[in-house]
Scaffold this motif. Structure first.
Motif, PDB file in Angstrom:
ATOM      1  N   GLY A 240     -12.957   3.536   0.670  1.00 36.66           N
ATOM      2  CA  GLY A 240     -12.757   2.213   1.229  1.00 36.66           C
ATOM      3  C   GLY A 240     -13.806   1.815   2.251  1.00 36.66           C
ATOM      4  N   SER A 280     -12.050  -3.968  -3.042  1.00 42.13           N
ATOM      5  CA  SER A 280     -12.030  -2.651  -2.399  1.00 42.13           C
ATOM      6  C   SER A 280     -10.987  -2.637  -1.288  1.00 42.13           C
ATOM      7  CB  SER A 280     -13.402  -2.327  -1.813  1.00 42.13           C
ATOM      8  OG  SER A 280     -14.363  -2.203  -2.834  1.00 42.13           O
ATOM      9  N   ALA A 281     -10.309  -1.524  -1.144  1.00 44.66           N
ATOM     10  CA  ALA A 281      -9.285  -1.407  -0.107  1.00 44.66           C
ATOM     11  C   ALA A 281      -9.922  -1.041   1.222  1.00 44.66           C
ATOM     12  CB  ALA A 281      -8.277  -0.338  -0.508  1.00 44.66           C
ATOM     13  N   SER A 283     -10.560   1.167   4.498  1.00 44.46           N
ATOM     14  CA  SER A 283     -10.719   2.617   4.599  1.00 44.46           C
ATOM     15  C   SER A 283      -9.384   3.328   4.767  1.00 44.46           C
ATOM     16  CB  SER A 283     -11.621   2.938   5.793  1.00 44.46           C
ATOM     17  OG  SER A 283     -11.633   4.319   6.065  1.00 44.46           O
ATOM     18  N   ASP A 321     -15.913   5.664  -5.074  1.00 49.82           N
ATOM     19  CA  ASP A 321     -16.679   4.700  -4.286  1.00 49.82           C
ATOM     20  C   ASP A 321     -18.136   4.663  -4.747  1.00 49.82           C
ATOM     21  OD1 ASP A 321     -14.562   3.842  -2.796  1.00 49.82           O
ATOM     22  OD2 ASP A 321     -15.358   4.464  -0.853  1.00 49.82           O
TER      23      ASP A 321
END
Length: 348
Positions: A240, A280-281, A283, A321
């Motif tokens: 993330g 994207s999530a 972190s 990632d």
């Protein structure tokens, strides 16, 4: 530690064909005939005012199709000069982590322009009159200048290394290449909205700039917003993005009291739009799931007199990632998200 990257594979031995002597004799017969046929075709083409469109040699086509960039064309079109060897890192450096790798097959749309004039303000647009400084983390040449980048500089509260090499994926895509490509895409997007955009560097210097100089560039430009681009180098499973905000710091040349509030506003908008654009999530290992982290140990933030944030776009050491960070289409969406966050902040 260094690695042998995709641009520096050793040459393969020449291929040997069976029946070498008959092949030579056959070529001796065929080549003169082929050459004569080519000359007849070429003269016929000249009589029509030149060759037909699309008849450029393949080498000429590849140069024509590739965007211009400092130091020549990169086979991966990453918006930076081609490199032969680069080091990899196994841990996150002290001043902003991250590294990068090449373009994935089929991944890449809206390539950055690479034009020298791409940072000039547009004639019109919602951001006309606004100045944005983009800070691509690290420099592709840093690994060749370890003595220079290890020199300590004053960040107000203490001394710190001038810069670091950054991180990389396990396959050797460096953070410095990633951030430069993303910076070009972000610059082009902001330019289309009318902003005046300046990069702290464009791989146009052998190393650096140091973290204190990066802050001065934004200050001297009287930037309305500064965003420093990075990618992390954490452990596998850590995924993330997160945006780093300046803490309230006072000491020596550092005094962030005036920028803490506007920088948080900038960071929150960038984080929200980045999430929306990329999917994207936030972190899962920094910031408690908020996608925001406040730090007082980064010279680039401590010495800034204008609103500034860092963004760690993902973890280069995690395979999932890595698949995102090495995709041109994902970097296009990332640049769009960051640009939208900056635009929202400047128009608020």
């Amino acid at each position: 530690m260094s690695y042998v990257g995709p641009d520096s594979q050793p040459p393969r031995p020449p291929r040997r064909f069976p029946g070498g002597r008959p092949l030579v004799l056959a070529l001796a017969v065929l080549v003169p005939g082929s050459l004569a046929g080519f000359l007849l075709w070429d003269s016929a083409g000249d009589s029509d005012g030149g060759r037909a469109a699309g008849s450029l040699p393949s080498a000429a086509r590849s140069e024509q199709d590739s965007p211009s960039k400092p130091g020549g064309a990169d086979p991966k079109r990453s918006g930076k000069p081609a490199e032969s060897k680069e080091p990899t890192a196994t841990t996150k450096p002290t001043e902003g982590p991250g590294r990068d790798h090449g373009e994935k097959p089929g991944g890449g749309d809206a390539k950055p322009s690479g034009r020298p004039d791409a940072g000039r303000p547009a004639a019109s647009g919602p951001l006309k009159g606004k100045v944005v400084v983009i800070d691509p983390g690290h420099n592709p040449g840093n690994f060749r200048h370890t003595a220079e980048i290890n020199r300590r500089v004053d960040i107000g509260t203490n001394a710190k290394e001038c810069d670091t090499t950054g991180t990389s994926t396990n396959r050797g895509y460096t953070e410095a290449r990633f951030t430069l490509d993303l910076a070009h895409r972000l610059r082009d997007q902001l330019h289309r909205e009318g902003a005046t955009v300046r990069l702290t560097h464009d791989a146009d210097r052998p190393w650096g700039p140091c973290v204190d100089e990066r802050a001065r560039i934004g200050n001297d430009a009287r930037a309305d917003a500064v965003v420093s681009l990075h990618a992390d180098g954490s452990g596998v499973g850590n995924r993330g993005f997160h945006v780093i905000l300046p803490a309230k710091v006072r000491g020596g040349a550092a005094d962030t009291s005036a920028i803490v509030g506007p920088s948080r506003d900038l960071g929150e908008r960038v984080a929200g739009k980045f999430l929306s654009a990329t999917g994207s999530a936030p972190s899962n290992y920094v910031g408690g799931g908020t996608g925001l982290d406040t730090r007082g140990d980064l010279g680039g933030l401590n010495l800034s007199k204008v609103p500034k944030v860092f963004i760690e776009c993902g973890n280069m050491r995690d395979p999932e990632d890595e698949a995102l960070l090495t995709s041109g289409s994902w970097r296009h969406r990332a640049a769009l998200g960051i640009a939208t966050g900056i635009s929202d902040f400047l128009r608020a």
